[in-house]
Motif scaffolding. Sequence first.
Motif, short mmCIF file in Angstrom:
data_model
loop_
_atom_site.label_atom_id
_atom_site.label_comp_id
_atom_site.label_asym_id
_atom_site.label_seq_id
_atom_site.Cartn_x
_atom_site.Cartn_y
_atom_site.Cartn_z
N LEU A 111 0.56 -1.50 -0.08
CA LEU A 111 -0.07 0.33 0.22
C LEU A 111 0.87 1.19 0.08
O LEU A 111 0.92 2.71 -0.58
CB LEU A 111 -1.40 0.03 0.86
N ILE A 112 2.02 0.77 0.33
CA ILE A 112 2.92 2.86 0.90
C ILE A 112 3.07 2.65 -0.63
O ILE A 112 3.32 3.53 -1.12
CB ILE A 112 4.00 2.52 1.76
N MET A 113 3.61 1.40 -1.12
CA MET A 113 4.48 1.32 -2.46
C MET A 113 3.60 2.13 -3.26
O MET A 113 4.15 2.92 -4.11
CB MET A 113 5.01 0.26 -2.86
N CYS A 114 2.85 1.79 -3.57
CA CYS A 114 1.12 2.07 -4.56
C CYS A 114 1.36 3.40 -4.42
O CYS A 114 1.50 4.10 -5.02
CB CYS A 114 -0.06 1.60 -4.32
N THR A 115 1.27 4.42 -2.85
CA THR A 115 0.78 5.85 -2.95
C THR A 115 2.11 6.30 -2.83
O THR A 115 2.19 7.08 -3.75
CB THR A 115 1.07 5.33 -1.71
N MET A 116 3.51 5.75 -2.66
CA MET A 116 4.71 6.96 -2.72
C MET A 116 4.57 6.65 -4.43
O MET A 116 5.31 7.76 -4.88
CB MET A 116 5.96 5.98 -2.78
N LEU A 117 4.47 5.68 -5.65
CA LEU A 117 4.50 5.89 -6.73
C LEU A 117 3.69 6.60 -7.32
O LEU A 117 4.03 7.64 -8.24
CB LEU A 117 4.27 4.19 -7.41
N VAL A 118 2.08 6.58 -6.70
CA VAL A 118 1.15 7.97 -7.24
C VAL A 118 1.95 9.12 -6.83
O VAL A 118 2.00 10.25 -7.72
CB VAL A 118 -0.37 7.62 -6.45
N ALA A 119 2.70 9.13 -5.65
CA ALA A 119 2.68 11.09 -4.90
C ALA A 119 4.77 11.39 -6.30
O ALA A 119 4.43 12.63 -6.79
CB ALA A 119 3.11 10.97 -4.15
N ILE A 120 5.26 10.06 -6.49
CA ILE A 120 6.37 10.96 -6.89
C ILE A 120 5.89 11.02 -8.71
O ILE A 120 6.47 12.24 -9.84
CB ILE A 120 7.46 9.42 -7.80
N PHE A 121 4.56 10.14 -8.97
CA PHE A 121 4.60 10.58 -10.65
C PHE A 121 3.63 11.20 -10.87
O PHE A 121 3.35 12.07 -11.66
CB PHE A 121 4.94 9.51 -11.13
N LEU A 122 3.06 11.57 -9.84
CA LEU A 122 1.51 12.53 -10.89
C LEU A 122 1.36 13.80 -9.05
O LEU A 122 0.87 14.89 -10.54
CB LEU A 122 -0.03 11.72 -9.86
N GLN A 123 2.37 13.76 -8.27
CA GLN A 123 2.07 14.95 -7.57
C GLN A 123 3.57 16.07 -8.01
O GLN A 123 3.88 16.68 -8.15
CB GLN A 123 2.02 14.58 -6.07
#
Length: 164
Positions: A111-123
């Motif tokens: 779950l943390i990995m998914c959240t961090m990928l979204v944060a890196i690539f979309l934010q």
Amino acid sequence: MTRLKSFLKFLITPTVQKNWLSDFVFFIIRFGCGIGLSIGFGADKFGVPWTPDSQNLNLFEVAAWFPEDVKAYGGIFAMFPIFFAWMGAFSEAVGGILLALGIGTRISSFLIMCTMLVAIFLQKWNGPAWNMLPAMGFLWVAIYNLALGSGRFGLDFLISKKLK
């Protein structure tokens, strides 16, 4: 039924290093990142007991600005912004604590990995690289713990010993 049982055993049973000192070093990193993620990032978006009073959030309440931020990502995030905001905040606040304690390590790491990928690539992607560093650090720790579990210094290790 046997496949499900072996999969659940895999989720709980961590890989143990040959030397306990190696496991201890990984524990320090896992614990520090889990606490830092939960207190430094998750508590600002999600109402948990350690959320600062200045955030004015009730228990398990997502900050009002966060779904709007998630909606701006577009695509599926724009269709379900409250769900994804809730999941992102939960994975940071509660997943960080679970990671620190070493319980449900592989699930919380995913779950943390998914959240961090979204944060890196979309934010953070179009901003300075310096702004991506915290999310990238949490991502690497989550990837490692997803692959190997909590090690011998986590509650998963104690649970897996009881299951044998």
